[in-house]
Write a protein that holds these residues in place. Structure first.
Motif, short mmCIF file in Angstrom:
data_model
loop_
_atom_site.label_atom_id
_atom_site.label_comp_id
_atom_site.label_asym_id
_atom_site.label_seq_id
_atom_site.Cartn_x
_atom_site.Cartn_y
_atom_site.Cartn_z
N THR A 1 0.89 -0.98 0.13
CA THR A 1 0.08 0.15 0.00
C THR A 1 0.81 1.32 -0.13
O THR A 1 0.41 2.46 0.12
CB THR A 1 -1.01 -0.08 1.16
OG1 THR A 1 -0.09 -0.21 2.39
CG2 THR A 1 -2.20 -0.91 1.35
N ASP A 2 2.24 1.02 -0.01
CA ASP A 2 3.03 2.10 -0.06
C ASP A 2 3.14 2.84 -1.41
O ASP A 2 3.76 2.05 -2.26
CB ASP A 2 4.35 1.65 0.63
CG ASP A 2 5.43 3.14 0.54
OD1 ASP A 2 6.48 2.89 0.72
OD2 ASP A 2 4.60 4.13 0.50
N PRO A 3 2.58 4.00 -1.50
CA PRO A 3 2.64 4.50 -3.03
C PRO A 3 4.06 5.06 -3.33
O PRO A 3 4.04 5.29 -4.54
CB PRO A 3 1.59 5.65 -2.77
CG PRO A 3 1.54 6.09 -1.50
CD PRO A 3 1.93 4.99 -0.68
N LEU A 4 4.94 5.12 -2.38
CA LEU A 4 5.94 5.61 -3.01
C LEU A 4 7.24 4.73 -3.14
O LEU A 4 8.28 4.72 -3.58
CB LEU A 4 6.79 6.53 -1.72
CG LEU A 4 6.00 7.74 -0.96
CD1 LEU A 4 6.45 8.14 -0.10
CD2 LEU A 4 5.94 8.64 -2.31
N ALA A 5 6.71 3.13 -2.98
CA ALA A 5 7.55 2.36 -3.42
C ALA A 5 7.81 2.18 -4.88
O ALA A 5 6.77 2.58 -5.58
CB ALA A 5 7.02 0.98 -2.89
N VAL A 6 8.91 2.00 -5.29
CA VAL A 6 9.22 1.89 -6.54
C VAL A 6 8.71 0.55 -7.40
O VAL A 6 9.52 -0.71 -6.62
CB VAL A 6 10.65 1.86 -7.07
CG1 VAL A 6 10.89 1.84 -8.45
CG2 VAL A 6 11.15 3.38 -6.60
N PRO A 7 7.81 0.60 -8.12
CA PRO A 7 7.53 -0.85 -8.92
C PRO A 7 8.73 -1.70 -9.20
O PRO A 7 9.21 -1.18 -9.96
CB PRO A 7 6.27 -0.78 -9.66
CG PRO A 7 6.46 0.88 -9.94
CD PRO A 7 7.26 1.68 -9.00
N ARG A 8 8.51 -3.11 -8.76
CA ARG A 8 9.34 -3.87 -9.43
C ARG A 8 8.71 -5.16 -9.98
O ARG A 8 7.80 -5.53 -9.47
CB ARG A 8 10.52 -4.33 -8.66
CG ARG A 8 11.28 -5.25 -8.83
CD ARG A 8 12.09 -5.56 -7.74
NE ARG A 8 13.14 -4.32 -7.21
CZ ARG A 8 13.80 -4.39 -6.29
NH1 ARG A 8 13.90 -5.56 -5.49
NH2 ARG A 8 14.48 -3.25 -5.90
N ARG A 9 8.95 -5.57 -11.16
CA ARG A 9 8.43 -6.76 -11.82
C ARG A 9 9.03 -7.96 -11.25
O ARG A 9 10.46 -7.97 -11.41
CB ARG A 9 8.42 -6.54 -13.45
CG ARG A 9 7.11 -5.78 -13.83
CD ARG A 9 6.95 -6.02 -15.13
NE ARG A 9 6.03 -4.96 -15.28
CZ ARG A 9 6.15 -3.84 -16.08
NH1 ARG A 9 7.67 -3.41 -16.24
NH2 ARG A 9 5.59 -2.58 -16.29
N VAL A 10 8.39 -9.09 -11.08
CA VAL A 10 8.91 -10.29 -10.82
C VAL A 10 8.25 -11.12 -11.67
O VAL A 10 7.09 -11.34 -11.99
CB VAL A 10 8.62 -10.71 -9.42
CG1 VAL A 10 9.36 -12.16 -8.91
CG2 VAL A 10 9.32 -9.57 -8.42
N ALA A 11 9.21 -12.06 -12.53
CA ALA A 11 8.64 -12.86 -13.48
C ALA A 11 8.48 -14.41 -12.84
O ALA A 11 9.37 -14.66 -12.31
CB ALA A 11 9.26 -12.94 -14.71
N LEU A 12 7.35 -15.20 -12.70
CA LEU A 12 7.35 -16.59 -12.45
C LEU A 12 7.51 -17.25 -13.69
O LEU A 12 6.49 -17.30 -14.49
CB LEU A 12 6.30 -16.64 -11.64
CG LEU A 12 5.98 -18.12 -11.32
CD1 LEU A 12 6.91 -18.53 -10.06
CD2 LEU A 12 4.61 -18.54 -10.97
N VAL A 13 8.71 -18.09 -13.86
CA VAL A 13 8.78 -18.90 -15.31
C VAL A 13 8.57 -20.48 -14.90
O VAL A 13 9.19 -20.94 -14.11
CB VAL A 13 10.00 -18.49 -15.64
CG1 VAL A 13 10.22 -19.33 -17.25
CG2 VAL A 13 10.26 -17.12 -15.93
N ARG A 14 7.45 -20.79 -15.35
CA ARG A 14 7.02 -22.35 -14.95
C ARG A 14 7.79 -23.25 -15.88
O ARG A 14 8.33 -22.80 -16.91
CB ARG A 14 5.68 -22.30 -15.08
CG ARG A 14 4.93 -21.81 -14.40
CD ARG A 14 3.23 -22.53 -14.28
NE ARG A 14 2.85 -22.81 -15.56
CZ ARG A 14 2.08 -22.12 -16.18
NH1 ARG A 14 1.56 -21.00 -15.65
NH2 ARG A 14 1.75 -22.45 -17.45
N PRO A 15 8.36 -24.22 -15.50
CA PRO A 15 9.42 -24.99 -16.29
C PRO A 15 8.79 -25.50 -17.42
O PRO A 15 9.55 -25.95 -18.44
CB PRO A 15 9.37 -26.23 -15.02
CG PRO A 15 8.53 -26.09 -14.29
CD PRO A 15 7.83 -24.81 -14.07
N ASP A 16 7.57 -25.49 -17.67
CA ASP A 16 6.82 -25.95 -18.91
C ASP A 16 6.81 -25.00 -20.07
O ASP A 16 6.38 -25.13 -21.11
CB ASP A 16 5.42 -26.78 -18.85
CG ASP A 16 4.58 -25.91 -18.45
OD1 ASP A 16 3.45 -25.85 -18.41
OD2 ASP A 16 4.91 -24.92 -17.62
#
Lengths: 234, 163, 248
Positions: free
Chosen positions: A13-28
């Motif tokens: 909920t912290d609006p000042l946080a810099v967004p960061r993308r995390v990718a979940l890569v499934r093995p298939d």
């Protein structure tokens, strides 16, 4: 597509946080992140060509306008003869219309100053960073506060006889109430339900500014009296 | 004591090191110079001689103004009006935003074309956005009844000049 | 012919890279050019979409460039004095070749710049593109909007016709109502108590030198910071969308 693994998403909920993308890569799958917006293209030619096209389009449009429409030029300035009506450039006609209703200190100094100040602090006001949809929290209190503020503003502007502000204020409030519980409604109401409070306020401001400017430009004749634009008195 | 004298080599100003002192002097000098040049520049921008029209004008004789006469002097932006048993002068500049008002002879009223203010013949606001009545200007009459108006001097309302 | 030009020593001394047919040379186009190097070498493909920015800032920028070009040309025929200023308008309109066209172009580009800047501000607001780290650039944008309005307003007096004179009279009387400083500001702005030749000269200097220089300064900061803050920011869904992309 095979079912995704169970994931718990905790939203910050912290609006000042810099967004960061995390990718979940499934093995298939192949290990590529397939978000469209992460695709990069070369600035030259993709962006530069578009910029050149934009430049040409604007210049061509302006040239056509300059060929078709002539810039106005009236008689030489005469300090003893006030034209009737004396109008400012169009972007100040909203302000001039305000001057019709309020004392000059309010319409000429206070209100414009307030608008500039409020615009300047937008990115520093927390509400603009955090606000969710207006009715997200059910909102009995929101409804009460909204009704009270609307009534106060309406009364204030009505006292000055400033209907071009008073009426849009009522209409905006009506739209805000119409958005309540709109999440289950039709397309328009669903869209309205997503609107945040700052967006409602800005919309209110834009509607009023546009209305005042249109009235000042087209509906004001000699003595700043109301005229219809087709009566040819402009 | 020894600790303090280490921080401040100048015993006359305890708590202030030489570096702090010089920084303050330097900063202060810059501030003074900055403010000074700003003031001088603003003063430079203020014109000292203005070639604006004179404010004193003749308005003829008092006998030219029977009760109810309104004469508009364009160059001086003033009305000279016969009324109240004498003559008085009104500024024609709207108190709202400085447009030149007009006298509507069939309505016996003064109207501003810009934002629709209206005044009666004594300068009082009838309606419209004007915040103040039109100011009365000084009218003087000599023994022969010749009137002179000074539009730079504003007198209280109701002070009619009798010749 | 073109090949000979490209091969010449002079051309090679100005443009140091070959034709832009490889990604290496396309990068060099950007970062070996003073004017293009505010761009990154690569941009996110999504930012090129029309609905991302509606190109409104670009429209405003282009109209300001048109204004500078036409404004300089108009200055060659303009004397900021009474009544010569008005005569110059007549001369531009009826005597000078394309004078009317340039004056029209200047006028409509000015309107477009004000309108474009306003729409651009609204676009940024509704896209919530003012959020960190772009707060300061929003403020710079507001300064640019105010400078644009002042530029347009000072230019409005210069033709010295009835429209100009009374528009500016009413506007500066508004300033008079500001408490304490109002009268003083108006006196300084007009160089007198009424709109006169002094005011015309002052507005001319503001319109042709002071305000354009200020505008260019803030414009440089504005554009530079777009790059520093990570490129143009589109609709909120661009960054905030927590849903995973479903289409492969």
């Amino acid at each position: 597509m095979s079912p995704s693994p169970e994931l718990h998403v905790v939203e910050s909920t912290d609006p000042l946080a810099v967004p960061r993308r995390v990718a979940l890569v499934r093995p298939d799958t192949r290990p590529t992140v397939r978000r469209g917006d992460e695709r990069y293209v070369m600035t030259f030619p993709h962006l530069i060509v578009r910029e050149v096209i934009l430049f040409q389009a604007v210049v061509i449009a302006l040239s056509l306008a300059a060929i078709v429409f002539d810039a106005p030029l009236e008689g030489i300035a005469n300090p003893i003869e006030t034209p009737n009506p004396a109008k400012a450039p169009w972007y100040f006609l909203g302000l001039q219309e305000l001057l019709h209703y309020f004392p000059p200190i309010v319409a000429g100094v206070l209100l414009p100053g307030l608008v500039v100040l409020l615009l300047a602090v937008i990115p520093y006001a927390r509400i603009n960073l955090t606000a969710g949809p207006l009715w997200a929290s059910g909102g009995k209190r929101t409804a009460l506060a909204l009704a009270a503020v609307t009534a106060a503003l309406f009364a204030l502007f009505a006292v000055f006889g400033c209907w071009p502000i008073a009426v849009p204020t009522l209409l905006t409030a009506a739209a805000m109430f119409a958005a309540r519980g709109g999440a289950r409604g039709g397309r328009l109401r669903r869209a309205l339900a997503q609107v945040t409070l700052p967006e409602w306020i800005m919309t209110w401001f834009v509607v009023i500014a546009t209305l005042l400017t249109v009235i000042g430009t087209f509906f004001r004749g000699p003595g700043w009296a109301f005229v219809w634009p087709w009566s040819g008195a402009i | 004591m020894s600790e303090e004298s280490e921080r401040s080599p100048n015993p006359g100003a305890p708590g202030t090191s030489r570096r702090d002192f010089l920084t303050q002097i330097g900063g202060g000098a810059c501030a003074v110079a900055g403010v000074g040049s700003l003031v001088v520049t603003l003063d430079y921008l203020k014109p000292k001689v203005l070639f604006e029209p004179p404010t004193v004008f003749r308005a003829g004789s008092a006998v030219d103004y029977p009760e109810g006469t309104v004469r508009f002097n364009r160059e001086q932006r003033a009305y000279v009006i016969g009324g109240g048993g004498g003559v008085f002068a009104l500024s024609a500049v709207c108190t709202h935003l400085g447009c030149i008002t007009r006298y509507l002879s069939d309505e016996k009223a003064i109207a501003c074309p810009c934002h629709g203010s209206r005044f009666d013949l004594e300068g009082n606001v009838v309606h419209g956005p004007a915040p103040r009545p039109l100011p009365w200007l000084e009218v003087t009459a000599d023994a022969a009844g010749n009137l002179v108006v000074d539009s730079s001097i504003i007198i209280p309302h109701g002070k009619v000049t009798r010749a | 012919m073109a090949d000979w030009l490209r091969g010449s020593a002079v051309y090679r001394s100005i443009v140091r890279h070959g034709t832009a047919d490889t990604n290496r040379n396309r990068s060099l186009v950007i970062f070996e050019n003073l004017f293009l190097h505010v761009h990154p070498v690569k941009v996110r493909e999504k930012t090129l979409r029309f609905s991302h920015t509606y190109w409104l800032g670009g429209v405003t920028l282009v109209s300001s460039l048109v204004l500078i070009a036409t404004g300089i040309l108009l200055m060659f025929y303009y004397h900021p004095s009474v009544p010569q200023a008005y005569r110059d308008m007549k001369e531009l309109n009826y005597v000078v070749d394309n004078g009317l066209f340039l004056r029209n172009l200047h006028r409509w580009a000015a309107h477009l710049m004000v309108f474009g800047a306003f729409l651009h501000m609204l676009r940024v607001f509704y896209h919530r593109a003012y959020r960190p780290p772009r707060q300061f650039n929003w403020v710079v944008g507001i300064i640019l909007l105010i400078l644009t309005l002042f530029l347009s307003y000072t230019g409005y007096l210069l033709p010295w016709d009835q429209l100009a004179f009374w528009g500016v009279s009413v506007g500066t009387n508004m300033a008079k109502e500001a408490p304490l400083v109002g009268e003083g500001i108006r006196f300084l702005l007009l160089g007198g108590n009424v709109v006169s030749e002094n005011a015309l000269l002052r507005f001319y200097v503001l319109h042709c030198v002071v305000l354009p220089v200020a505008l260019l300064l803030f414009l440089s900061v504005h554009i530079w910071r777009i790059r520093k803050d990570g490129g143009v920011q589109g609709p909120p869904s661009d960054v905030d969308d927590p849903r995973p992309e479903e289409s492969a």
